[in-house]
Design a protein around this motif. Structure first.
Motif, PDB file in Angstrom:
ATOM      1  N   ASP A   6       0.855  -1.193   0.000  1.00 41.41           N
ATOM      2  CA  ASP A   6       0.000   0.000   0.000  1.00 41.41           C
ATOM      3  C   ASP A   6       0.889   1.240   0.000  1.00 41.41           C
ATOM      4  O   ASP A   6       1.279   1.736   1.056  1.00 41.41           O
ATOM      5  N   ASN A  53       2.207  -3.870   5.298  1.00 40.33           N
ATOM      6  CA  ASN A  53       1.079  -2.942   5.261  1.00 40.33           C
ATOM      7  C   ASN A  53       0.512  -2.680   6.649  1.00 40.33           C
ATOM      8  O   ASN A  53      -0.002  -1.586   6.924  1.00 40.33           O
ATOM      9  N   MET A  77       3.057  -0.235   8.652  1.00 42.52           N
ATOM     10  CA  MET A  77       3.181   1.113   8.086  1.00 42.52           C
ATOM     11  C   MET A  77       1.949   1.971   8.329  1.00 42.52           C
ATOM     12  O   MET A  77       1.931   3.144   7.954  1.00 42.52           O
ATOM     13  N   GLN A  78       0.933   1.435   8.984  1.00 44.27           N
ATOM     14  CA  GLN A  78      -0.187   2.271   9.414  1.00 44.27           C
ATOM     15  C   GLN A  78       0.328   3.281  10.448  1.00 44.27           C
ATOM     16  O   GLN A  78       1.120   2.914  11.325  1.00 44.27           O
ATOM     17  N   ALA A 101       6.545   5.912   7.474  1.00 44.79           N
ATOM     18  CA  ALA A 101       5.083   5.922   7.445  1.00 44.79           C
ATOM     19  C   ALA A 101       4.553   7.348   7.446  1.00 44.79           C
ATOM     20  O   ALA A 101       4.912   8.163   8.304  1.00 44.79           O
ATOM     21  N   LEU A 158       0.643   4.526   2.215  1.00 45.98           N
ATOM     22  CA  LEU A 158       1.071   4.577   3.617  1.00 45.98           C
ATOM     23  C   LEU A 158       2.461   5.177   3.782  1.00 45.98           C
ATOM     24  O   LEU A 158       2.853   5.531   4.898  1.00 45.98           O
TER      25      LEU A 158
END
Length: 353
Positions: A101, A280, A283-284, A301, A104
């Motif tokens: 993603d 993913n 990396m939020q 991030a 992010l």
């Protein structure tokens, strides 16, 4: 018929453990990058068990070389250690960026890492944690220590520490007015430059209280007052500053050395899907902030800084104004064979009287 009745249960019995193994992520990473809180949250949300092995750049490459890229599903080498290792040992597999993603990530870091970890048309890594190497200095000598070569001033005899690895070669070269990264493609010029650095480091040995090998060792040396100036990572400096405001991390005048630790897939990893899910997940922004609190370094991030502790943000701002940020010397990919030359130099420095 009887043979089938015996074989079918046997096949099922063999298949079940393999299915269970597919729900395991074997992660080879640095200390602090997979804190227990984050691992537990990931396992609860995905049902994938995470097996964490702590390592460093040299050890990661050694482990993957020994197995031909087997034994782990996701590894975290620094971006400058990927292309040469891949070209020489073929230990990684290309990333499928469609499964990452990209929204992010901080755009500039994602683009830089893609560029610096590409071999041909293939990209071998995406960024995770970044930081710098610079100076950890006590206020009592802050006016004397502005750059790496200041660690060799006679008045600091017996009160200095640094790790005897390639960053001290690179940092010392920059502080001596050289540009080691520009010489990467000219081995003769690089060897001549490093010979001058070698002379400097041998002459500097009376200043060295100890060559530290781990972050905790460095922190103990500085916290005890035995060492008043050191080469070290920004996160270690900020940790010390939180406990003693008279100690701080300083960006050297010639530029802090910038590194980015990445996510890469071992060539013979067995669970790429779990690896992409982990990338993913961590990396939020809110999860990435937990890793920053654990490791002491910021991540790639986007928006994670909003969730980071105010004290850590203040330490960062005290070390880096805009000029210091713009002056960071980011490590480019290391050409194959260069580290062998550097290793020989470091061995001679260590052995010198």
């Amino acid at each position: 018929m009887r043979l089938k009745q015996i074989l079918v249960p046997a096949v099922l019995t063999l298949t079940l453990p393999l299915t269970a193994m597919a729900e395991e992520l074997r992660l080879l990473t640095w200390g602090g990058y997979a804190p227990e809180e984050v691992v537990n949250q990931f396992e609860e949300e995905t049902g994938i068990e995470v097996q964490v092995t702590l390592s460093n750049n040299e050890d990661m490459i050694s482990k993957l070389r020994a197995t031909g890229g087997a034994g782990f599903d996701l590894v975290q080498p620094s971006q400058d250690r990927i292309t040469s290792a891949q070209q020489e040992f073929r230990i990684y597999k290309p990333m499928d960026l469609s499964k990452v993603d990209s929204a992010l990530f901080i755009d500039s870091m994602l683009a830089a890492t893609r560029r610096n970890t590409s071999v041909g048309d293939d990209v071998y890594a995406v960024p995770h944690v970044w930081g710098t190497t610079g100076l950890i200095v006590h206020d009592s000598v802050a006016d004397q220590v502005k750059d790496f070569d200041d660690l060799c001033k006679p008045e600091l005899a017996g009160k200095v520490s640094y790790r005897l690895r390639r960053p001290i070669l690179i940092g010392m070269a920059f502080s001596m007015g050289e540009d080691p990264f520009a010489a990467y493609d000219d081995e003769d010029a690089y060897a001549a430059m490093m010979a001058r650095v070698e002379e400097k480091l041998i002459a500097c040995k009376p200043n060295v209280k100890a060559y530290w090998s781990g972050g905790d060792e460095l922190i103990n040396l500085v916290a005890s007052g035995e060492v008043v100036a050191a080469k070290g990572w920004d996160a270690g400096g900020w940790k010390l500053q939180a406990e003693n405001p008279q100690i701080r991390f300083v960006a050297p005048a010639s530029g802090a050395l910038g590194w980015i630790d990445t996510f890469a897939l071992p060539r013979r990893g067995e669970n790429d899907e779990a690896a992409y899910k982990w990338i993913n997940f961590v990396m939020q922004p809110e999860v990435a902030a937990k890793i920053t609190q654990s490791a002491g370094n910021f991540t790639a991030a986007k928006g994670a800084e909003e969730f980071v502790d105010d004290k850590l943000k203040a330490s960062f701002e005290s070390s880096f104004d805009q000029q210091a940020l713009d002056n960071i010397k980011w490590y480019p990919p290391v050409p194959a064979g260069l580290e062998t030359l550097e290793g020989q130099i470091l061995d001679r420095v260590k052995a010198a009287n």
